[in-house]
Write a protein that holds these residues in place. Structure first.
Motif, mmCIF file in Angstrom:
data_model
loop_
_atom_site.group_PDB
_atom_site.id
_atom_site.type_symbol
_atom_site.label_atom_id
_atom_site.label_comp_id
_atom_site.label_asym_id
_atom_site.label_seq_id
_atom_site.Cartn_x
_atom_site.Cartn_y
_atom_site.Cartn_z
ATOM 1 N N LEU A 208 47.450 34.836 51.885
ATOM 2 C CA LEU A 208 47.413 33.611 52.689
ATOM 3 C C LEU A 208 48.300 32.525 52.096
ATOM 4 O O LEU A 208 49.085 31.897 52.809
ATOM 5 N N ASP A 209 48.184 32.284 50.788
ATOM 6 C CA ASP A 209 48.958 31.221 50.146
ATOM 7 C C ASP A 209 49.032 31.505 48.651
ATOM 8 O O ASP A 209 48.120 31.149 47.900
ATOM 9 N N PRO A 210 50.095 32.169 48.198
ATOM 10 C CA PRO A 210 50.173 32.535 46.780
ATOM 11 C C PRO A 210 50.187 31.340 45.846
ATOM 12 O O PRO A 210 49.654 31.411 44.736
ATOM 13 N N VAL A 211 50.769 30.225 46.265
ATOM 14 C CA VAL A 211 50.815 29.041 45.408
ATOM 15 C C VAL A 211 49.414 28.478 45.219
ATOM 16 O O VAL A 211 48.986 28.165 44.095
ATOM 17 N N ALA A 212 48.670 28.333 46.315
ATOM 18 C CA ALA A 212 47.296 27.839 46.230
ATOM 19 C C ALA A 212 46.419 28.809 45.449
ATOM 20 O O ALA A 212 45.553 28.386 44.664
ATOM 21 N N ALA A 213 46.624 30.114 45.654
ATOM 22 C CA ALA A 213 45.837 31.113 44.916
ATOM 23 C C ALA A 213 46.089 31.001 43.420
ATOM 24 O O ALA A 213 45.153 31.051 42.609
ATOM 25 N N ALA A 214 47.343 30.832 43.025
ATOM 26 C CA ALA A 214 47.672 30.689 41.606
ATOM 27 C C ALA A 214 47.065 29.431 41.020
ATOM 28 O O ALA A 214 46.652 29.414 39.851
ATOM 29 N N SER A 215 46.962 28.393 41.831
ATOM 30 C CA SER A 215 46.427 27.120 41.333
ATOM 31 C C SER A 215 44.933 27.182 41.031
ATOM 32 O O SER A 215 44.413 26.349 40.286
ATOM 33 N N ARG B 159 49.990 39.858 39.046
ATOM 34 C CA ARG B 159 49.193 41.078 38.852
ATOM 35 C C ARG B 159 48.726 41.630 40.190
ATOM 36 O O ARG B 159 48.759 42.859 40.409
ATOM 37 N N VAL B 160 48.303 40.761 41.087
ATOM 38 C CA VAL B 160 47.863 41.198 42.413
ATOM 39 C C VAL B 160 48.997 41.894 43.153
ATOM 40 O O VAL B 160 48.816 42.947 43.777
ATOM 41 N N HIS B 161 50.201 41.325 43.086
ATOM 42 C CA HIS B 161 51.349 41.935 43.756
ATOM 43 C C HIS B 161 51.667 43.312 43.171
ATOM 44 O O HIS B 161 51.982 44.249 43.914
ATOM 45 N N SER C 288 35.495 43.416 47.544
ATOM 46 C CA SER C 288 35.649 43.454 46.090
ATOM 47 C C SER C 288 36.334 42.183 45.601
ATOM 48 O O SER C 288 36.951 41.442 46.373
ATOM 49 N N ALA C 289 36.226 41.948 44.303
ATOM 50 C CA ALA C 289 36.880 40.778 43.706
ATOM 51 C C ALA C 289 38.395 40.886 43.823
ATOM 52 O O ALA C 289 39.083 39.898 44.095
ATOM 53 N N PHE C 290 38.915 42.110 43.618
ATOM 54 C CA PHE C 290 40.357 42.300 43.781
ATOM 55 C C PHE C 290 40.778 42.007 45.214
ATOM 56 O O PHE C 290 41.825 41.389 45.452
ATOM 57 N N GLY C 291 39.967 42.445 46.173
ATOM 58 C CA GLY C 291 40.278 42.179 47.566
ATOM 59 C C GLY C 291 40.284 40.692 47.882
ATOM 60 O O GLY C 291 41.118 40.217 48.667
ATOM 61 N N ARG C 292 39.375 39.944 47.250
ATOM 62 C CA ARG C 292 39.363 38.487 47.446
ATOM 63 C C ARG C 292 40.650 37.866 46.924
ATOM 64 O O ARG C 292 41.259 37.025 47.597
ATOM 65 N N ASP C 293 41.078 38.308 45.743
ATOM 66 C CA ASP C 293 42.340 37.796 45.190
ATOM 67 C C ASP C 293 43.530 38.223 46.053
ATOM 68 O O ASP C 293 44.476 37.456 46.242
ATOM 69 N N LEU C 294 43.466 39.441 46.565
ATOM 70 C CA LEU C 294 44.547 39.939 47.415
ATOM 71 C C LEU C 294 44.661 39.107 48.686
ATOM 72 O O LEU C 294 45.768 38.712 49.091
ATOM 73 N N ARG C 295 43.539 38.831 49.322
ATOM 74 C CA ARG C 295 43.566 38.042 50.564
ATOM 75 C C ARG C 295 44.061 36.628 50.292
ATOM 76 O O ARG C 295 44.818 36.052 51.075
ATOM 77 N N ALA C 296 43.634 36.065 49.163
ATOM 78 C CA ALA C 296 44.079 34.717 48.814
ATOM 79 C C ALA C 296 45.586 34.694 48.562
ATOM 80 O O ALA C 296 46.288 33.783 49.000
ATOM 81 N N SER C 297 46.082 35.702 47.874
ATOM 82 C CA SER C 297 47.524 35.778 47.589
ATOM 83 C C SER C 297 48.332 35.969 48.862
ATOM 84 O O SER C 297 49.458 35.481 48.973
#
Length: 289
Positions: free
Chosen positions: A175-182, A189-191, A164-173
Motif C-alpha cells: 500500500l505505501d512502502p514509505v509509511a510502512a518503513a516509518s 526484507r519484505v520485498h 500472518s505477521a509477514f502478510g501484514r507487513d507485505l500488505r503494508a509495503s
C-alpha cells in the motif's frame, strides 16, 4: 461433436487453468507488492522443471514429493538475487529493474542451453499419461493432481498474506512502502521474501508443467505472456482473482482449441487479454485507483 469430448475438454480447461493460476500468482504477488514487472518469471518457472529433472535423475525422488524441496531451493536462489540486483535499484523508476530481469531471463536461457541443450525434455512419470475418468468424461490424471496441488498452494498463500505477521507487513509495503518503513516494517526484507515467494510459486508450477507436457530452455516466454493475461484479467495482486482468471483462461483456451484447433489455443487467450486490458485495465477483480 459428442458430449463426452466437449465435457472432457471443458474439465481439462478448468484443471489446467488452476495450474496456470499458480504460475501467474508469483508474477501477480511481485507486481502487486514490489511494482516490479519480472520478465524472468517464465525462466524461473522453467528452472523449477529442470530442477525436478536433475533431482529425479540423482535421487529417483518423485517430482511431486520433491515440490517442497524445489520451492525451498528457488527461495534460497531468488532472495539473494533480489537483494544483489534489484534492491539497489529501488526508487529509481520501473525501467531499470524491468531491464535487469530481462537480462536475467536471457542469462538463464543461455545457462539452460549450456547445461541441458535445446532438446525438448519432459519429467516422465506413470501418472503423466494415465487417464482419470468420471463416467464418460476423461481427463489426464496429472491435470487433477496439478489442480489440487495448485489450489492448495494458492490457498496457503492467501492465508499467509491475510493471516500472518509477514502478510501484514507485505500488505503494508504494497500500500505505501514509505509509511510502512516509518512504522518499523523492514520493506527491503519484505520485498526479498516476496520475490522468493513468487519464484517458489513459479517453480512449483513449472514442475507440474514439466510432468504434464514438455519444456525447452525457451518455454518460459509463452507462460510469461499467459501469466500477464491472467494477472490483467484477475487484477494485480488479487489472489482470488488470479485463481478465477486462470480457470477462466484455461476454459477459454480449451474452447478455442476445440473450435479452431489446438494451434489457436494461445491466440484465444491473448485476444481475451487485450480485450480486458482495453475495457477494464484494473482487471475483473482489481480495484480502480
Amino acid at each position: 461433436m459428442s458430449f463426452e469430448i466437449i465435457a472432457s475438454n471443458l474439465l481439462s480447461g478448468v484443471l489446467w487453468g488452476g495450474i496456470l493460476a499458480l504460475i501467474a500468482l508469483g508474477l501477480s504477488i511481485v507486481l502487486g507488492v514490489m511494482r516490479l514487472i519480472n520478465l524472468a518469471h517464465g525462466e524461473i518457472m522453467v528452472a523449477g522443471a529442470y530442477c525436478a529433472l536433475v533431482i529425479g535423475s540423482l535421487t529417483g525422488l518423485d517430482p511431486l514429493i520433491a515440490l517442497p524441496l524445489i520451492a525451498a531451493i528457488m527461495v534460497v536462489v531468488a532472495v539473494p538475487l533480489q537483494q544483489l540486483l534489484l534492491a539497489p535499484l529501488a526508487g529509481k523508476g520501473a525501467e531499470a529493474p524491468m531491464m535487469t530481469t530481462f537480462a536475467v531471463s536471457l542469462i538463464l536461457q543461455n545457462l539452460f542451453l549450456v547445461g541441458f541443450s535445446a532438446d525438448t525434455r519432459s519429467i516422465g512419470q506413470g501418472y503423466s499419461t494415465q487417464p482419470f475418468s468420471i463416467g464418460p468424461i476423461s481427463v489426464p490424471l496429472i491435470y487433477v493432481l496439478g489442480f489440487v496441488i495448485s489450489v492448495g498452494i494458492i490457498g496457503a498463500v492467501y492465508l499467509l498474506v491475510n493471516r500472518s505477521a509477514f502478510g501484514r507487513d507485505l500488505r503494508a509495503s504494497a500500500l505505501d512502502p514509505v509509511a510502512a518503513a516509518s512504522v518499523g516494517v523492514n520493506v527491503r526484507r519484505v520485498h526479498a521474501l516476496t520475490f522468493g515467494l513468487g519464484a517458489a510459486c513459479a517453480a512449483t508450477g513449472g514442475v507440474l508443467v514439466g510432468i504434464a507436457l514438455s519444456f525447452t530452455p525457451t518455454t518460459g516466454a509463452a507462460y510469461l505472456l499467459t501469466s500477464f493475461a491472467i494477472v490483467v484479467l484477475g487484477g494485480m495482486g488479487s489472489i482470488f482473482g488470479t485463481l478465477v482468471a486462470g480457470i477462466v483462461l484455461g476454459v477459454i483456451q480449451s474452447i478455442g482449441a476445440l473450435v479452431l484447433g489446438d494451434g489457436f489455443r494461445d491466440l484465444v487467450g491473448l485476444v481475451l487479454f487485450l480485450a480486458v486490458l482495453a475495457v477494464r485495465p484494473a482487471g475483473l477483480f482489481g480495484r480502480r485507483t
